[in-house]
Write a protein that holds these residues in place. Sequence first.
Motif, PDB file in Angstrom:
ATOM      1  N   SER A  91       0.799  -1.223   0.000  1.00  0.00           N
ATOM      2  CA  SER A  91       0.000   0.000   0.000  1.00  0.00           C
ATOM      3  C   SER A  91       0.838   1.284   0.000  1.00  0.00           C
ATOM      4  N   PRO A  92       1.886   1.396   0.843  1.00  0.00           N
ATOM      5  CA  PRO A  92       2.681   2.633   0.809  1.00  0.00           C
ATOM      6  C   PRO A  92       3.344   2.878  -0.555  1.00  0.00           C
ATOM      7  N   ARG A  94       2.092   1.798  -3.481  1.00  0.00           N
ATOM      8  CA  ARG A  94       1.006   2.200  -4.394  1.00  0.00           C
ATOM      9  C   ARG A  94       0.665   3.670  -4.198  1.00  0.00           C
ATOM     10  N   GLU A  95       0.623   4.100  -2.947  1.00  0.00           N
ATOM     11  CA  GLU A  95       0.321   5.506  -2.659  1.00  0.00           C
ATOM     12  C   GLU A  95       1.412   6.418  -3.207  1.00  0.00           C
ATOM     13  N   GLN A  98       1.103   6.653  -6.865  1.00  0.00           N
ATOM     14  CA  GLN A  98      -0.257   7.017  -7.264  1.00  0.00           C
ATOM     15  C   GLN A  98      -0.893   5.956  -8.165  1.00  0.00           C
ATOM     16  N   LYS A 100      -3.601   3.603  -8.954  1.00  0.00           N
ATOM     17  CA  LYS A 100      -4.999   3.398  -8.587  1.00  0.00           C
ATOM     18  C   LYS A 100      -5.590   2.228  -9.359  1.00  0.00           C
ATOM     19  N   SER A 116       1.877   4.974 -12.753  1.00  0.00           N
ATOM     20  CA  SER A 116       0.446   5.186 -12.962  1.00  0.00           C
ATOM     21  C   SER A 116       0.312   5.644 -14.416  1.00  0.00           C
TER      22      SER A 116
END
Length: 143
Positions: A91-92, A94-95, A98, A100, A116
């Motif tokens: 998750s970190p 992916r954040e 960015q 999605k 992304s």
Amino acid sequence: MFMGEYRHNVDEKGRMIIPAKFREELGETFVVTRGLDRCLFVYPQVEWKKLEESLKNLPFTKKDARAFTRFFFSGATECELDKQGRVNIASPLREFAQLKKECVVIGVSNRVEIWSKELWEEYFAESEESFSEIAENIVDFDL
């Protein structure tokens, strides 16, 4: 050597298919970490070890060296593919990148980059305009 551009999606669990052409070279386990320009870098273990050795030799007394190694290593995660050829991206990470849904996976010689779709298209459009100038400044051989 990794090369090419592929489009894939991240699912609701953070999994993304790694292109079949990249899987064998990545090996059983590989490292995913924060990259530059808000993408993720993916390294086979052999390349990661080389990079790790280079970064270990940076002088820890230099503020920029400490900052870069912290940034790079703190985001690093050892990963493996599931039976469907997917990697679970933390998750970190992916954040940070960015990620999605729609992603672009590109081969860049000794590593894979995950972008992304929006950031890749923006980056590519900006870089495409100045590609000749960039090549002139850094390439010392005929293409």
